[in-house]
Design a protein around this motif. Structure first.
Motif, PDB file in Angstrom:
ATOM      1  N   ALA A 240      65.651  84.125 -10.891  1.00  0.00           N
ATOM      2  CA  ALA A 240      66.762  85.066 -11.027  1.00  0.00           C
ATOM      3  C   ALA A 240      66.390  86.291 -11.847  1.00  0.00           C
ATOM      4  CB  ALA A 240      67.967  84.367 -11.652  1.00  0.00           C
ATOM      5  N   LEU A 241      65.484  86.147 -12.796  1.00  0.00           N
ATOM      6  CA  LEU A 241      65.077  87.285 -13.617  1.00  0.00           C
ATOM      7  C   LEU A 241      64.264  88.308 -12.831  1.00  0.00           C
ATOM      8  CD1 LEU A 241      63.990  85.651 -17.005  1.00  0.00           C
ATOM      9  CD2 LEU A 241      65.855  87.284 -16.677  1.00  0.00           C
ATOM     10  N   ASN A 258      59.941  74.903  -5.725  1.00  0.00           N
ATOM     11  CA  ASN A 258      61.335  74.906  -6.164  1.00  0.00           C
ATOM     12  C   ASN A 258      61.746  76.306  -6.616  1.00  0.00           C
ATOM     13  OD1 ASN A 258      63.217  74.386  -8.891  1.00  0.00           O
ATOM     14  ND2 ASN A 258      63.845  73.225  -7.084  1.00  0.00           N
ATOM     15  N   THR A 259      60.851  76.986  -7.335  1.00  0.00           N
ATOM     16  CA  THR A 259      61.120  78.370  -7.735  1.00  0.00           C
ATOM     17  C   THR A 259      61.252  79.262  -6.514  1.00  0.00           C
ATOM     18  OG1 THR A 259      59.764  77.971  -9.708  1.00  0.00           O
ATOM     19  CG2 THR A 259      60.348  80.248  -9.229  1.00  0.00           C
ATOM     20  N   LEU A 260      60.392  79.045  -5.529  1.00  0.00           N
ATOM     21  CA  LEU A 260      60.473  79.816  -4.282  1.00  0.00           C
ATOM     22  C   LEU A 260      61.801  79.548  -3.579  1.00  0.00           C
ATOM     23  CD1 LEU A 260      58.488  81.679  -2.608  1.00  0.00           C
ATOM     24  CD2 LEU A 260      58.114  79.687  -1.170  1.00  0.00           C
ATOM     25  N   GLY A 261      62.249  78.287  -3.626  1.00  0.00           N
ATOM     26  CA  GLY A 261      63.539  77.944  -3.033  1.00  0.00           C
ATOM     27  C   GLY A 261      64.688  78.684  -3.698  1.00  0.00           C
ATOM     28  N   TRP A 262      64.633  78.827  -5.031  1.00  0.00           N
ATOM     29  CA  TRP A 262      65.658  79.588  -5.739  1.00  0.00           C
ATOM     30  C   TRP A 262      65.624  81.061  -5.346  1.00  0.00           C
ATOM     31  CZ3 TRP A 262      69.842  77.931  -7.960  1.00  0.00           C
ATOM     32  CH2 TRP A 262      69.891  76.637  -8.486  1.00  0.00           C
ATOM     33  N   ALA A 263      64.414  81.599  -5.178  1.00  0.00           N
ATOM     34  CA  ALA A 263      64.312  82.994  -4.731  1.00  0.00           C
ATOM     35  C   ALA A 263      64.966  83.164  -3.362  1.00  0.00           C
ATOM     36  CB  ALA A 263      62.838  83.415  -4.680  1.00  0.00           C
ATOM     37  N   ASN A 264      64.745  82.205  -2.457  1.00  0.00           N
ATOM     38  CA  ASN A 264      65.384  82.249  -1.143  1.00  0.00           C
ATOM     39  C   ASN A 264      66.896  82.205  -1.263  1.00  0.00           C
ATOM     40  OD1 ASN A 264      62.729  80.265   0.314  1.00  0.00           O
ATOM     41  ND2 ASN A 264      63.035  82.449   0.492  1.00  0.00           N
ATOM     42  N   GLU A 265      67.404  81.282  -2.094  1.00  0.00           N
ATOM     43  CA  GLU A 265      68.851  81.139  -2.262  1.00  0.00           C
ATOM     44  C   GLU A 265      69.484  82.401  -2.843  1.00  0.00           C
ATOM     45  OE1 GLU A 265      70.964  78.558  -1.492  1.00  0.00           O
ATOM     46  OE2 GLU A 265      69.259  77.686  -0.426  1.00  0.00           O
ATOM     47  N   LEU A 266      68.782  83.051  -3.739  1.00  0.00           N
ATOM     48  CA  LEU A 266      69.302  84.242  -4.405  1.00  0.00           C
ATOM     49  C   LEU A 266      69.137  85.510  -3.579  1.00  0.00           C
ATOM     50  CD1 LEU A 266      67.900  83.425  -7.941  1.00  0.00           C
ATOM     51  CD2 LEU A 266      70.325  83.784  -7.442  1.00  0.00           C
TER      52      LEU A 266
END
Length: 408
Positions: A240-241, A258-266
């Motif tokens: 998110a940052l 998992n971090t890449l997944g958060w980037a996709n979601e965001l």
């Protein structure tokens, strides 16, 4: 209500909100989706009061942790000030607005919501560092190839004025931080433990340098130790940052994915650097590329082309240098291809193979002979050297092209 009392009342309300956020961060584990659900319905001060009162159906564990909370908070803040650590939360000037996007998505694997606040250690201002930030993450058990790529990529990002965000872990994370620091660039380390805890212990010096050039941040209070689950919850903060996340090496079950997944979601950019197809360390990266969850990049220039303003950068590599084959007229190429690899061939056979006149074939052969590509033997013609491997003579390519109208 007089105008004189309004600011003081607002200031008191703001202090109460900040303290309630800090208190709730000690009561509930970061990323607990129940916090986000509760805060969507009532202010954090009301939520804290309900927790202290044991209001159902709030978790009993929250109430248990709330016991003796005031004394813990006072000691915690006193200790934090002594270590140069500060509490930053939504509404503060230093709070980075990109983190608020976490409240606009459903979450991932049982984790949701923006942080209640962050503990920050370092000379930089977190909000300013997040204005132009890119995350570089990857495998802890990284290869030399991966660490070299991550370091170079992070250095390129830092050189372009971007902040490099990572998790300060062994392998790719450490290489990314060091790459940014090598050019005196700012970098942010997001930890799964307290910002005053050197984890891993071998990175004590690295974390000190990060705090000098940027900041070390965490949702967990000073002194907190890391757990496996906390590494996954902190990944949402890393993603998110940043404007985008670049993954360099990730196995099939890597936390970097998992971090890449958060980037996709965001809706952030998701980028990935491929590795050798035989490397188990890059299996997760290759799968992300194959399924369209990430865009392939191979260096910092390509990452910057995607991360920077649209059209501002062009990472297209320069064209390959011309060879002697490239500057040959089209008929000369056809004649050269028609010649056998061994032995010789007559003009008549060449005329039949190429499908043109004998005069044109002889003219092409004469030109090729002058260039040293063919030679005349036993009444026929044979190859002398490979045209596609021969360098084009400097300054002659344009001239030969201009003189040959049939060139393609």
């Amino acid at each position: 209500m007089s105008d004189a009392t309004s600011p003081s009342r607002a200031a008191r309300a703001r202090r109460a909100e900040r303290r309630a956020r800090l208190a709730m961060s000690l009561v509930a584990e970061p990323g607990d989706p129940r916090i986000a659900a509760q805060l969507a319905e009532r202010p954090v001060t009301d939520l804290l009061a309900a927790v202290v009162a044991g209001e159902p159906p709030l978790p009993e564990a929250w109430r248990s942790r709330a016991a003796g909370l005031e004394g813990r908070i006072a000691a915690l803040l006193a200790g934090a000030r002594g270590r140069g650590v500060r509490w930053v939360c939504p509404g503060d000037g230093e709070w980075p607005e990109p983190l608020d996007d976490l409240d606009q998505i459903d979450g991932l694997r049982g984790v949701a919501g923006r942080p209640l606040g962050l503990w920050v250690r370092g000379a930089g201002r977190l909000d300013r560092l997040a204005e132009k930030a890119a995350a570089v993450v990857g495998a802890r058990d990284a290869t030399t190839y991966g660490c070299d790529v991550a370091g170079d990529l992070a250095a390129d990002l830092a050189d372009a004025g971007m902040t490099v965000v990572s998790g300060a872990a062994f392998g790719i994370d450490a290489a990314a931080h060091r790459g940014a620091l090598s050019l005196d660039g700012p970098t942010v380390a997001v930890l799964a433990c307290g910002v005053d805890v050197d984890y891993p212990r071998a990175h004590a010096g690295l974390l000190h340098r990060i705090a000098e050039a940027g900041v070390v941040v965490s949702e967990h209070p000073p002194g907190a130790t890391p757990t496996k689950g906390r590494f996954l919850t902190r990944n949402r903060v890393i993603a998110a940052l940043a404007r985008g996340t670049v993954v360099v090496e990730a196995a099939r079950r890597s936390g970097a994915l998992n971090t890449l997944g958060w980037a996709n979601e965001l809706g952030r950019l998701a980028l990935a650097v491929p590795g050798p197809v035989t490397s188990q360390t890059s299996v997760g990266v290759h799968q992300a590329l194959r399924t369209g969850r990430a865009t392939l990049v191979t260096n910092g220039a390509e990452a910057l082309e995607d991360l920077d303003a649209l059209g501002r950068r062009d990472a297209t590599p320069p064209p390959a240098p011309q060879t002697a084959w490239d500057v040959l007229p089209s008929l000369a190429r056809e004649v050269l291809e028609a010649l056998p690899a061994q032995g010789s061939i007559t003009v008549d056979v060449l005329v039949w193979r190429v499908g043109t006149t004998a005069e044109s074939v002889r003219e092409a052969l004469d030109g090729l002979a002058r260039e040293g590509f063919v030679r005349q033997v036993d009444g026929g013609w044979a190859l002398a050297r490979r045209a596609d491997l021969a360098p084009a003579p400097p300054g002659e390519a344009q001239g030969r092209r201009a003189e040959t109208p049939r060139d393609t």
